[in-house]
Design a protein around this motif. Structure first.
Motif, short mmCIF file in Angstrom:
data_model
loop_
_atom_site.label_atom_id
_atom_site.label_comp_id
_atom_site.label_asym_id
_atom_site.label_seq_id
_atom_site.Cartn_x
_atom_site.Cartn_y
_atom_site.Cartn_z
N VAL A 89 0.84 -1.20 0.00
CA VAL A 89 0.00 0.00 0.00
C VAL A 89 0.88 1.25 0.00
CG1 VAL A 89 -1.78 1.28 1.23
CG2 VAL A 89 -1.86 -1.20 1.21
N MET A 90 1.92 1.25 0.84
CA MET A 90 2.81 2.42 0.93
C MET A 90 3.52 2.65 -0.40
SD MET A 90 4.44 1.88 4.70
CE MET A 90 5.46 3.34 4.64
N MET A 93 1.03 3.90 -3.14
CA MET A 93 0.61 5.28 -2.94
C MET A 93 1.77 6.25 -3.19
SD MET A 93 -2.49 4.76 -2.54
CE MET A 93 -3.11 6.39 -2.28
N GLY A 94 2.98 5.83 -2.85
CA GLY A 94 4.16 6.66 -3.12
C GLY A 94 4.34 6.86 -4.62
N ALA A 97 1.69 9.13 -6.13
CA ALA A 97 2.01 10.55 -5.85
C ALA A 97 3.03 11.08 -6.84
CB ALA A 97 2.51 10.70 -4.42
N VAL A 98 4.03 10.26 -7.17
CA VAL A 98 5.07 10.69 -8.11
C VAL A 98 4.48 10.89 -9.50
CG1 VAL A 98 7.18 9.96 -9.30
CG2 VAL A 98 6.98 9.67 -6.82
N TYR A 102 4.03 14.52 -11.75
CA TYR A 102 4.51 14.80 -13.11
C TYR A 102 3.39 14.96 -14.12
CZ TYR A 102 9.20 14.31 -11.42
OH TYR A 102 10.35 14.53 -10.73
N ILE B 9 11.85 14.59 -5.96
CA ILE B 9 11.02 13.43 -6.29
C ILE B 9 10.92 12.48 -5.09
CG2 ILE B 9 12.98 12.24 -7.38
CD1 ILE B 9 10.93 10.89 -9.22
N ILE B 12 8.29 13.68 -2.72
CA ILE B 12 6.95 13.40 -3.22
C ILE B 12 6.59 11.94 -2.94
CG2 ILE B 12 5.53 13.25 -5.29
CD1 ILE B 12 7.50 15.50 -6.37
N PHE B 13 7.56 11.07 -3.23
CA PHE B 13 7.33 9.65 -2.99
C PHE B 13 7.04 9.40 -1.51
CE2 PHE B 13 8.64 5.43 -1.73
CZ PHE B 13 8.04 4.63 -2.68
N GLY B 16 3.64 10.44 -0.46
CA GLY B 16 2.65 9.47 -0.91
C GLY B 16 2.68 8.21 -0.07
N ALA B 17 3.89 7.74 0.23
CA ALA B 17 4.04 6.53 1.03
C ALA B 17 3.47 6.72 2.43
CB ALA B 17 5.51 6.12 1.10
N LYS B 19 0.97 8.67 3.12
CA LYS B 19 -0.47 8.54 2.93
C LYS B 19 -0.84 7.05 2.90
CE LYS B 19 -3.73 10.12 -0.50
NZ LYS B 19 -3.69 10.64 -1.88
N GLY B 20 0.00 6.27 2.23
CA GLY B 20 -0.22 4.83 2.16
C GLY B 20 -0.17 4.18 3.53
N TRP B 21 0.77 4.64 4.35
CA TRP B 21 0.90 4.12 5.72
C TRP B 21 -0.36 4.41 6.51
CZ3 TRP B 21 3.22 1.06 9.03
CH2 TRP B 21 3.17 1.33 10.38
N ILE B 23 -3.40 5.01 5.26
CA ILE B 23 -4.49 4.17 4.72
C ILE B 23 -4.34 2.74 5.23
CG2 ILE B 23 -5.43 3.12 2.62
CD1 ILE B 23 -4.78 5.72 1.15
N ALA B 24 -3.10 2.22 5.19
CA ALA B 24 -2.87 0.84 5.59
C ALA B 24 -3.20 0.63 7.07
CB ALA B 24 -1.42 0.44 5.29
#
Lengths: 241, 153
Positions: A89-90, A93-94, A97-98, A102, B9, B12-13, B16-17, B19-21, B23-24
């Motif tokens: 999931v992480m 989602m990461g 986002a990338v 872009y 970058i 950004i990753f 997002g990760a 956010k994933g954490w 959600i998880a």
């Protein structure tokens, strides 16, 4: 919001969209160095641990298991299993986002806008709200309400658009935050068992969102007559399409 | 996007990760745990087997075992829960990878609608009389997608 329809989308954004589709499609799985552009490959695997050691005529046999262990049941097994889903999931989602950064979603909006009227009978100005609704049901519904209040959408268009959002709500976030883990399931030999890919599944969902919008339009046509005309013959209850 | 300081970058990753954490940890883990408990309860009482028998003729149309109906029922309440149900049925040897591939689009097409009544149709202001129709269309969508996936796979 609605005046952004004609905003310029750079070539980089289209590349980002194409890269995102390839990355989650599994196309480059097992293609040597190119598999670095594959989600499941980079998502990797857990190491194994010894589970049971038995001695037989052939010598010592060791069976292995992942950190989840073997033979669990109920809430505790569910918890241990759920933990193994967290990195997927992480990672998903990461990467989303990338790709989003872009411009992948901007490019998708640009490509979709001219198709919305013919495919779903909703105006192209809903493109922004549509893309938002793929990520967040709350953002999508709030933007839709705004468009309706501003008079950009007729009541009929608003209802059809609501149907579009209601089936497979927040498609991208939901599919990648929970569905992606299904494609990581393996058999006891550690081979991937689920054919197709998450990108393919999302594509199917997307097609059916349009199918749903059209079924609802058909329902409105059957029960309330064609566009705009208020229902006079409400007695004719043409149930589902 | 262009005037603000360009984020790396990696930042950004990581955002997002993160956010994933969230959600998880707040959605995936509780939903999967719940699904495992429900399946465990259904197995212990024999209800899962009963369900498998009752729904088997219907689900067979889509190339699925009867127990797969539990995934769809779960999906309507919670997409994450349905994923948990699918995984526990896979673990129990009832569903295969192919079965799961057939069901994935359906899980989302009719997924979490209990919640989305409030989060999508509520804010948009959809008339109450359309709601049952929209639910029926979502379910039709789900079953049609399973038919299609069964052909493709």
């Amino acid at each position: 919001m609605s005046n952004s329809t004609d905003r310029k989308v750079s070539i980089g954004a289209y590349i980002a969209l194409a890269a995102a589709i390839i990355f989650f499609s599994g196309l480059l799985q097992g293609k040597g160095a190119l598999s670095v552009f594959d989600f499941n490959t980079l998502n990797g695997s857990f190491g194994t641990m010894a589970n049971a050691v038995t001695e037989s005529a052939d010598g010592i046999n060791v069976t292995t298991t992942t950190m989840r262990g073997a033979g669990g049941f109920g809430a505790r097994d569910g918890f241990m299993f759920a933990l193994t889903l967290v990195p997927t999931v992480m990672f998903a989602m990461g990467m989303i986002a990338v790709f989003e950064h872009y411009g992948a979603l901007e490019a998708a909006r640009k490509l979709l806008t001219p198709l919305l009227r013919p495919l779903a009978s909703i105006p192209g100005s809903t493109g922004m709200a549509l893309i938002a609704s793929l990520q967040s049901t709350d953002a999508g519904s709030a933007m839709t309400r705004q468009l309706a209040d501003d008079g950009e959408l007729t009541k009929r268009e608003t209802d059809i658009f609501a149907m579009f959002q209601f089936t497979a709500g927040a498609t991208i976030v939901n599919a990648f935050s929970s569905g992606a883990v299904l494609y990581t399931l393996t058999n006891s030999a550690g081979e991937s068992v689920v054919p197709t890919s998450i990108a393919f599944a999302v594509g199917i969902m997307f097609i059916f969102k349009f199918v749903g919008a059209n079924l609802f339009k058909l329902y409105l046509n059957l029960t309330e007559g064609k566009a705009g005309k208020k229902a006079v013959e409400t007695a004719i209850e043409g149930e589902k399409a | 996007m262009s005037t603000a300081k360009k984020p790396m970058i990696t930042d950004i990753f990581v955002a997002g990760a993160k956010k994933g954490w969230i959600i998880a940890s707040t959605s995936t883990v509780p939903n999967v745990l719940m699904a495992f408990v429900i399946i465990a309860a259904l197995q212990l009482t024999g209800a899962l087997e009963l369900m498998g028998n009752v729904f088997s003729p219907v689900m067979a149309v889509f190339g699925l075992p009867g127990e797969a109906a539990a995934v769809l029922i779960g999906a309507w309440m919670s997409m994450g829960g349905a994923v948990g149900v699918a995984i526990s049925l896979f673990d129990a040897g009832i569903m295969t990878g192919e079965h799961i591939a057939i069901m994935v689009p359906a899980i989302y097409l009719m997924g979490s609608q209990v919640q989305y009544l409030g989060r999508i149709l509520g804010p948009i202001g959809t008339e109450g009389r359309y709601i049952p129709v929209m639910i029926v269309i979502s379910v039709i969508n789900a079953f049609a997608s399973m038919l299609l996936m069964n052909i493709i796979i």
